[in-house]
Design a protein around this motif. Sequence first.
Motif, PDB file in Angstrom:
ATOM      1  N   ASP A  28     -13.356 -25.149  32.809  1.00 30.47           N
ATOM      2  CA  ASP A  28     -12.994 -25.171  31.393  1.00 30.47           C
ATOM      3  C   ASP A  28     -13.496 -23.943  30.629  1.00 30.47           C
ATOM      4  N   GLU A  29     -12.703 -23.556  29.626  1.00 31.77           N
ATOM      5  CA  GLU A  29     -13.039 -22.524  28.641  1.00 31.77           C
ATOM      6  C   GLU A  29     -13.360 -21.168  29.267  1.00 31.77           C
ATOM      7  N   VAL A  30     -12.645 -20.841  30.327  1.00 31.94           N
ATOM      8  CA  VAL A  30     -12.769 -19.528  30.972  1.00 31.94           C
ATOM      9  C   VAL A  30     -11.754 -18.583  30.348  1.00 31.94           C
ATOM     10  N   THR A  31     -12.137 -17.332  30.200  1.00 31.46           N
ATOM     11  CA  THR A  31     -11.229 -16.277  29.765  1.00 31.46           C
ATOM     12  C   THR A  31     -10.986 -15.342  30.939  1.00 31.46           C
ATOM     13  N   VAL A  32      -9.706 -15.154  31.297  1.00 33.87           N
ATOM     14  CA  VAL A  32      -9.303 -14.234  32.354  1.00 33.87           C
ATOM     15  C   VAL A  32      -8.487 -13.135  31.673  1.00 33.87           C
ATOM     16  N   GLY A  33      -9.029 -11.925  31.647  1.00 33.56           N
ATOM     17  CA  GLY A  33      -8.399 -10.824  30.930  1.00 33.56           C
ATOM     18  C   GLY A  33      -7.097 -10.358  31.556  1.00 33.56           C
ATOM     19  N   HIS A  34      -6.462  -9.409  30.899  1.00 31.91           N
ATOM     20  CA  HIS A  34      -5.185  -8.848  31.337  1.00 31.91           C
ATOM     21  C   HIS A  34      -5.318  -8.208  32.720  1.00 31.91           C
ATOM     22  N   LEU A  81      -7.218 -13.004  40.913  1.00 26.40           N
ATOM     23  CA  LEU A  81      -8.170 -14.009  41.389  1.00 26.40           C
ATOM     24  C   LEU A  81      -7.621 -14.563  42.688  1.00 26.40           C
ATOM     25  N   HIS A  82      -8.454 -14.590  43.736  1.00 23.75           N
ATOM     26  CA  HIS A  82      -7.992 -15.057  45.040  1.00 23.75           C
ATOM     27  C   HIS A  82      -9.035 -15.964  45.680  1.00 23.75           C
ATOM     28  N   SER A  83      -8.733 -17.266  45.781  1.00 25.50           N
ATOM     29  CA  SER A  83      -9.593 -18.259  46.453  1.00 25.50           C
ATOM     30  C   SER A  83     -11.051 -18.165  46.035  1.00 25.50           C
ATOM     31  N   CYS A  84     -11.288 -18.063  44.737  1.00 25.09           N
ATOM     32  CA  CYS A  84     -12.645 -17.970  44.203  1.00 25.09           C
ATOM     33  C   CYS A  84     -12.891 -19.137  43.250  1.00 25.09           C
ATOM     34  N   THR A  85     -14.101 -19.225  42.728  1.00 30.70           N
ATOM     35  CA  THR A  85     -14.448 -20.231  41.733  1.00 30.70           C
ATOM     36  C   THR A  85     -15.005 -19.525  40.508  1.00 30.70           C
ATOM     37  N   ILE A  86     -14.420 -19.832  39.360  1.00 27.47           N
ATOM     38  CA  ILE A  86     -14.882 -19.283  38.085  1.00 27.47           C
ATOM     39  C   ILE A  86     -15.433 -20.468  37.284  1.00 27.47           C
ATOM     40  N   LYS A  87     -16.730 -20.457  37.025  1.00 31.63           N
ATOM     41  CA  LYS A  87     -17.385 -21.570  36.354  1.00 31.63           C
ATOM     42  C   LYS A  87     -17.145 -21.546  34.834  1.00 31.63           C
ATOM     43  N   LYS A  88     -17.436 -22.669  34.227  1.00 33.61           N
ATOM     44  CA  LYS A  88     -17.193 -22.908  32.799  1.00 33.61           C
ATOM     45  C   LYS A  88     -17.706 -21.768  31.919  1.00 33.61           C
ATOM     46  N   ARG A  89     -16.862 -21.396  30.959  1.00 36.18           N
ATOM     47  CA  ARG A  89     -17.171 -20.445  29.884  1.00 36.18           C
ATOM     48  C   ARG A  89     -17.475 -19.018  30.369  1.00 36.18           C
ATOM     49  N   ALA A  90     -17.038 -18.703  31.593  1.00 31.31           N
ATOM     50  CA  ALA A  90     -17.178 -17.327  32.082  1.00 31.31           C
ATOM     51  C   ALA A  90     -16.039 -16.481  31.532  1.00 31.31           C
ATOM     52  N   LEU A  91     -16.217 -15.172  31.566  1.00 32.83           N
ATOM     53  CA  LEU A  91     -15.178 -14.228  31.154  1.00 32.83           C
ATOM     54  C   LEU A  91     -15.009 -13.199  32.263  1.00 32.83           C
ATOM     55  N   VAL A  92     -13.766 -13.006  32.686  1.00 33.84           N
ATOM     56  CA  VAL A  92     -13.434 -11.998  33.690  1.00 33.84           C
ATOM     57  C   VAL A  92     -12.671 -10.893  32.967  1.00 33.84           C
ATOM     58  N   GLY A  93     -13.260  -9.713  32.900  1.00 33.53           N
ATOM     59  CA  GLY A  93     -12.693  -8.609  32.143  1.00 33.53           C
ATOM     60  C   GLY A  93     -11.421  -8.043  32.741  1.00 33.53           C
ATOM     61  N   MET A  94     -10.670  -7.361  31.893  1.00 33.63           N
ATOM     62  CA  MET A  94      -9.372  -6.796  32.258  1.00 33.63           C
ATOM     63  C   MET A  94      -9.443  -5.970  33.548  1.00 33.63           C
ATOM     64  N   GLY A  95      -8.411  -6.147  34.373  1.00 40.20           N
ATOM     65  CA  GLY A  95      -8.266  -5.334  35.568  1.00 40.20           C
ATOM     66  C   GLY A  95      -9.235  -5.658  36.691  1.00 40.20           C
ATOM     67  N   SER A  96      -9.985  -6.734  36.569  1.00 42.13           N
ATOM     68  CA  SER A  96     -10.947  -7.092  37.613  1.00 42.13           C
ATOM     69  C   SER A  96     -10.271  -7.810  38.770  1.00 42.13           C
ATOM     70  N   ALA A 116     -14.850  -5.186  32.679  1.00 43.72           N
ATOM     71  CA  ALA A 116     -13.502  -4.723  32.982  1.00 43.72           C
ATOM     72  C   ALA A 116     -13.499  -3.818  34.207  1.00 43.72           C
ATOM     73  N   GLY A 117     -12.469  -4.011  35.047  1.00 46.58           N
ATOM     74  CA  GLY A 117     -12.275  -3.154  36.210  1.00 46.58           C
ATOM     75  C   GLY A 117     -13.211  -3.422  37.375  1.00 46.58           C
ATOM     76  N   SER A 118     -13.926  -4.533  37.340  1.00 47.28           N
ATOM     77  CA  SER A 118     -14.891  -4.826  38.398  1.00 47.28           C
ATOM     78  C   SER A 118     -14.226  -5.419  39.633  1.00 47.28           C
ATOM     79  N   LEU A 119     -14.903  -5.283  40.769  1.00 50.96           N
ATOM     80  CA  LEU A 119     -14.479  -5.882  42.025  1.00 50.96           C
ATOM     81  C   LEU A 119     -15.622  -6.757  42.525  1.00 50.96           C
ATOM     82  N   VAL A 120     -15.366  -8.065  42.573  1.00 54.31           N
ATOM     83  CA  VAL A 120     -16.351  -9.000  43.118  1.00 54.31           C
ATOM     84  C   VAL A 120     -15.906  -9.306  44.541  1.00 54.31           C
ATOM     85  N   PRO A 121     -16.674  -8.834  45.549  1.00 49.78           N
ATOM     86  CA  PRO A 121     -16.233  -8.963  46.937  1.00 49.78           C
ATOM     87  C   PRO A 121     -16.318 -10.396  47.455  1.00 49.78           C
ATOM     88  N   PRO A 122     -15.712 -10.651  48.608  1.00 49.37           N
ATOM     89  CA  PRO A 122     -15.732 -11.996  49.178  1.00 49.37           C
ATOM     90  C   PRO A 122     -17.158 -12.542  49.317  1.00 49.37           C
TER      91      PRO A 122
END
Length: 170
Positions: A75-81, A85-100, A116-122
């Motif tokens: 709930d209440e996650v923001t996923v930027g422009h 997202l691929h087979s991951c888990t984004i917990k409540k109230r997180a924000l994923v910046g544009m182009g990540s 913005a523009g980050s890469l979170v590896p497997p």
Amino acid sequence: MIYPYKDKMPTIHPSAFIADYATITGDVTIGAETSIWFNTVIRGDVNKTIIGDRVSIQDLSCLHQSPAAPLIIEDEVTVGHQVTLHSCTIKKRALVGMGSIILDGAVIGEGAFIGAGSLVPPGKVIPPNCLAMGRPAKVVREVTAEDRADMDRIISEYVAKGQYYKSLQK
């Protein structure tokens, strides 16, 4: 467009806003007051995607999964422009910046902020309430009160915008 995939049809809460030219297919669940913006693709044709309440998936994002793990957005996650997202888990109230890009098995902690523009590896776990950025993403500091206020504002504004645009679809 909303498409079935084999025997799976997306389940979309009646209060969710789905923008024109968004594509959603297969085993996808979308919660209340969530907004899926223009030209976003959400494919549930390999595994399931679960999107909570009051989430915004902004323009040109791509959400998918592998056979090994679903994609879960709480709930209440923001996923930027233009986020992938691929087979991951984004917990409540997180924000994923544009182009990540957030990859398989990664977990973004509650209230975390991915720059913005980050890469979170497997398999990478970003702790709760931390700002992480870079390629690969590394924790740089804790989320500040100013960050949290801005993240809260974005959640509220996107819920309001989504509901406004939804009212135009009737």
